[in-house]
Design an enzyme around this catalytic site. Structure first.
Site, PDB file in Angstrom:
ATOM      1  CB  CYS A  54      -0.993  -0.189   1.088  1.00 31.75           C
ATOM      2  SG  CYS A  54      -0.798   1.374   2.512  1.00 31.75           S
ATOM      3  CG  ASP A  73      13.942  16.879 -34.701  1.00 30.62           C
ATOM      4  OD1 ASP A  73      14.076  17.904 -33.805  1.00 30.62           O
ATOM      5  OD2 ASP A  73      14.113  16.853 -35.796  1.00 30.62           O
ATOM      6  CG  ASP A 101      14.178  21.117 -31.251  1.00 25.77           C
ATOM      7  OD1 ASP A 101      14.607  22.344 -31.390  1.00 25.77           O
ATOM      8  OD2 ASP A 101      13.498  20.442 -32.177  1.00 25.77           O
ATOM      9  CB  CYS A 120       4.243   0.283   2.267  1.00 25.10           C
ATOM     10  SG  CYS A 120       2.792  -0.610   2.777  1.00 25.10           S
ATOM     11  CG  ASP A 151      11.818  21.547 -34.281  1.00 24.02           C
ATOM     12  OD1 ASP A 151      12.511  22.604 -34.779  1.00 24.02           O
ATOM     13  OD2 ASP A 151      12.209  20.445 -34.680  1.00 24.02           O
TER      14      ASP A 151
HETATM   15  P1  ADP Z   1      14.494  23.601 -37.075  1.00 25.25           P
HETATM   16  O1  ADP Z   1      14.444  24.695 -36.083  1.00 25.25           O
HETATM   17  O2  ADP Z   1      13.383  23.649 -38.423  1.00 25.25           O
HETATM   18  O3  ADP Z   1      14.541  22.110 -36.736  1.00 25.25           O
HETATM   19  P2  ADP Z   1      17.537  23.877 -37.107  1.00 25.25           P
HETATM   20  O4  ADP Z   1      17.434  24.818 -35.837  1.00 25.25           O
HETATM   21  O5  ADP Z   1      18.063  22.550 -37.041  1.00 25.25           O
HETATM   22  O6  ADP Z   1      15.957  23.986 -37.662  1.00 25.25           O
HETATM   23  O7  ADP Z   1      18.027  24.863 -38.207  1.00 25.25           O
HETATM   24  C1  ADP Z   1      17.804  26.003 -38.692  1.00 25.25           C
HETATM   25  C2  ADP Z   1      18.332  26.603 -39.872  1.00 25.25           C
HETATM   26  O8  ADP Z   1      19.636  26.507 -39.881  1.00 25.25           O
HETATM   27  C3  ADP Z   1      18.049  25.684 -40.900  1.00 25.25           C
HETATM   28  O9  ADP Z   1      16.959  25.711 -41.666  1.00 25.25           O
HETATM   29  C4  ADP Z   1      19.181  25.728 -42.052  1.00 25.25           C
HETATM   30  O10 ADP Z   1      18.788  26.908 -42.758  1.00 25.25           O
HETATM   31  C5  ADP Z   1      20.338  26.198 -40.929  1.00 25.25           C
HETATM   32  N1  ADP Z   1      21.166  24.913 -40.672  1.00 25.25           N
HETATM   33  C6  ADP Z   1      21.428  24.487 -39.733  1.00 25.25           C
HETATM   34  N2  ADP Z   1      22.153  23.394 -39.623  1.00 25.25           N
HETATM   35  C7  ADP Z   1      22.622  23.273 -41.078  1.00 25.25           C
HETATM   36  C8  ADP Z   1      23.614  22.663 -41.558  1.00 25.25           C
HETATM   37  N3  ADP Z   1      24.219  21.643 -41.207  1.00 25.25           N
HETATM   38  N4  ADP Z   1      23.796  22.922 -42.999  1.00 25.25           N
HETATM   39  C9  ADP Z   1      23.011  23.780 -43.570  1.00 25.25           C
HETATM   40  N5  ADP Z   1      22.217  24.747 -42.822  1.00 25.25           N
HETATM   41  C10 ADP Z   1      22.060  24.456 -41.585  1.00 25.25           C
HETATM   42 MG    MG Z   2      14.312  20.059 -35.610  1.00 23.38          MG
END
Ligand code: ADP
Ligand code: MG
Length: 698
Positions: free
Chosen positions: A3, A594, A598, A6, A385
């Protein structure tokens, strides 16, 4: 432990040990996790503390007493229990018969001291716990009942006392059964993982317990068997049912190079798999551990119920005392003490939460605690996102547009080489196209990735930048993006605007301070997303907002399509700030991402939900809720489960409160005799179980 009270006793006994810093005791998994100073605390001390509190720590299987003795002990316990039950039932029958006037004074033939001894013996296991608790200066639910029994014996009503003891024991079984039922949702889950593996050795294949399998070993899985480890397929082709992890029973194909997960089922074909993770380190093992520990992150209602249940016993004691002083009726006092004795308040919340967390895990929705279910039920803002969350996260390059005077091959080769070490999905898209076209990559030097912006690297002595508009403008020696005094590449920028208006993401490439061209990436929306989003709105989420690092026009296109608001060109830290803004405005924020880039915003939100958690450690660790399969339909489902759980909890608590209030009042007024009170006492537990088990089937 049977319970929820506990867990409190065990936890307080353990935290009283010097050198123990933190204690979490889990009812559902019957585990305790201690943070301690190993110099001061030893395992025997822990065992002793638990034993002193009236519980026990089972021996690890290998050191258990010889199985025969153990069997004999459980057997004799069962026989005694059964004997008590039959004896009690007969007695109950007789007493009820007398009460209803069917039988005549049969119990009068039994001398009262014999009856008293029988009552004391039958109640012994309970009384001993009460005495132990009293020695620790605590009262437990059974303390009141014991007082009730003593009061009845004191006035010579041994038959009443006997019936009370009978129901007290029955109540214990009901409670045990109730928590066992809830616990089973978690135990069933754990039982999905196989305990043995077919190990490939020099002498051939041998069947080995999972504890002997190590990363690097090779295991063989035949058709119809479950995969015992997380690993990579070396050879063989198979279709795999991953329902144990993702909740999705649609089979997926696996071949050489595929990642496979423990507890998933090989439907057709057979596989040789190199072991990467075993046991608790597998994705499945982590899921189980998190589900087991979900109890630790208590919902606010649970705290409330816990606080109330610690007040409850003193209140009942006062009512019993008042009954005695005002009515001078020991049987009424017995009835009050007996009817009030129930753990139901403590059980009302954890049972519902365990049921929901267990049922959700089976469908690929990993909820890390009651706290998040509660927040989810009250949430009003949903932040999402873009890349990988709204979209599939598998973009492909749909257009290459070199600046005047350059050719496509060169642009692609430089961009793909600069992106060589980036894990971003856009980088992968660029590399994939370069590979398809057979361009030979250059090994980059000084590679730097800037989250939310892009990458830069040195290639054959030249600085190459790939990223968004904001990022690339910093790289250019003289602005070629259309500012005054510079002739912009008009053809290129006209095309950029067109592509953006169609929702494409533009990657700008600069080489040695010169704009070299752009690549346009296209990422498909998740097909189930628009409908799931509609449903989320219908469930009362007032505000849905797209947060993205992508450019304004691309974001606007998508947001308009989905009929939600948006904010574009955000850096990861700006996403956190937005979450905080909403929170300080009193909103309850759910953030869906994802998982990887983020993670900070997910952690900041009241509920962070990670997509694509199967196999990704970061997503499982960072988020509060993880979707083991990338399916937006799980979002409205999670909202619905959360609300249903909170409703069940509210009904449980209200039901218990009303039941006990009515019961105690009737008992105090002498309307409810002790015998009926005893019978009534185990009903709330059953009510709570019945109500909560609706959640198991959702
Ligand atoms: P989101 O917020 O849509 O998930 P990100 O924060 O990962 O996107 O990236 C934001 C933007 O930065 C992308 O849309 C791209 O234009 C640019 N960017 C980020 N990383 C890269 C990379 N490795 N090569 C080219 N562009 C990038
Ligand atoms: Mg993303």
């Amino acid at each position: 432990m049977d319970c929820a009270d506990c867990t409190r006793h065990v936890a307080s006994a353990l935290s009283a040990l010097p050198g123990v810093h933190k204690v979490d005791v889990f009812l559902a998994s019957e585990k305790a996790i201690l943070e301690l100073d190993p110099e001061h605390v030893t395992l025997p001390m822990i065992r002793q503390a638990v034993a002193a509190a009236g519980y026990s720590v089972p021996e690890p299987a290998s050191q258990a007493k010889d199985p025969l003795t153990a069997q004999a002990v459980t057997f004799s316990r069962k026989v005694l229990g059964l004997f008590g039950l039959v004896f009690g039932a007969v007695l109950l029958f007789v007493v009820l018969g007398e009460w209803l006037g069917v039988f005549k004074k049969m119990t009068a033939y039994i001398p009262w001291h014999l009856g008293t001894v029988a009552v004391l013996l039958a109640g012994f296991p309970v009384f001993i716990n009460v005495v132990r608790a009293a020695l620790r200066r605590t009262i437990i639910a059974h303390t009141l009942m014991t007082l009730g029994v003593l009061a009845a014996l004191a006035v010579g009503e041994w038959t009443t006392a006997a019936v009370v003891v009978f129901f007290m024991r029955v109540g214990d079984y009901v409670e045990k059964f109730t928590s066992e039922r809830a616990r089973r949702a978690v135990k069933n889950l754990a039982a999905l993982a196989p305990q043995t593996a077919r190990l490939e050795t020099e002498e051939g294949e041998i069947e080995a317990p999972i504890s002997q399998v190590k990363p690097g070993d090779t295991v063989v899985i035949r058709p119809g068997e479950k995969i015992p480890v997380d690993g990579e397929v070396l050879s063989g082709l198979a279709t795999i049912d991953q329902a144990a992890i993702t909740g999705e029973s649609m089979p997926v194909d696996a071949g050489p190079g595929s990642r496979v997960f423990a507890a998933t089922l090989v439907r057709l074909g057979s596989l040789r798999v190199r072991v990467n993770h075993v046991g608790e380190d597998t994705t499945f093992g982590k899921v189980i551990r998190l589900v087991e520990q979900a109890e630790a992150r208590r919902a606010e209602v649970q705290r409330l119920a816990d606080r109330f249940s610690s007040w409850y016993l003193p209140i009942v004691s006062v009512i019993a005392l008042l009954t005695f002083l005002l009515r001078r009726d020991p049987l009424a006092v017995t009835a009050v003490l007996v009817v009030a004795c129930s753990c139901s308040f403590a059980l009302a919340t954890p049972i519902a939460i365990m049921a929901s967390v267990g049922a959700s895990a089976r469908r690929g929705l990993l909820i890390k605690g009651g706290k998040y279910l509660e927040a989810l039920a009250r949430a009003d803002v949903l932040l999402v996102d873009k890349t990988g969350t709204l979209t599939l996260g598998k973009p492909h390059i749909c257009e290459i547009f070199p600046a005047a005077g350059l050719d496509e091959e060169y642009l692609l080769r430089m961009a793909a080489s600069a992106e060589r070490y980036s894990e971003h999905p856009l980088a992968e898209a660029v590399r994939k196209l370069a590979e398809k076209r057979g361009t030979s990559p250059i090994t980059p030097q000084d590679f730097t990735a800037l989250p939310g912006l892009g990458v830069k690297a040195r290639l054959e002595g030249k600085e190459v930048w790939v990223g968004n508009y904001q990022f690339i403008s910093e790289s250019l020696r003289v602005s070629q993006l259309g500012s005054a005094g510079n002739e912009p590449d008009t053809a290129l920028f006209a095309r950029v605007r067109e592509l953006e208006a169609h929702g494409k993401t533009i990657l700008y490439v600069s080489i040695a301070g010169q704009l070299a061209g752009i690549l346009a990436a296209e990422d498909a929306l998740r097909p189930e997303m628009p409908l799931a989003l509609e449903e989320t709105k219908r469930l009362g989420i007032e505000k849905i907002e797209l947060l993205t690092g992508d450019e304004e026009r691309t974001a606007a296109e998508l947001a308009n399509l989905l009929n939600i608001s948006y904010r574009a060109s955000l850096l990861p830290e700006e996403k956190i700030a937005i979450v905080q803004q909403y929170q300080s405005a009193g909103r309850i924020v759910v953030m869906i991402g994802d998982g990887v880039n983020d993670a900070p915003a997910l952690a900041q939100a009241d509920v962070g939900i990670a997509m694509g958690a199967a196999g990704s450690d970061i997503a499982i660790e960072a988020a509060h809720i993880a979707l083991m399969r990338d399916d937006w339909r799980l979002i409205p489902e999670a909202l619905r489960i959360a609300r249903r759980t909170m409703n069940v909890i509210k009904v449980n608590l209200a039901f218990t409160a009303v039941y006990n209030l009515v019961g105690v009042s009737l008992a105090a007024l002498g309307i409810l005799p002790p015998i009926a009170a005893a019978a009534a006492q185990s009903l709330p537990d059953l009510g709570i179980l019945g109500n909560s088990s609706r959640l198991l089937k959702q």
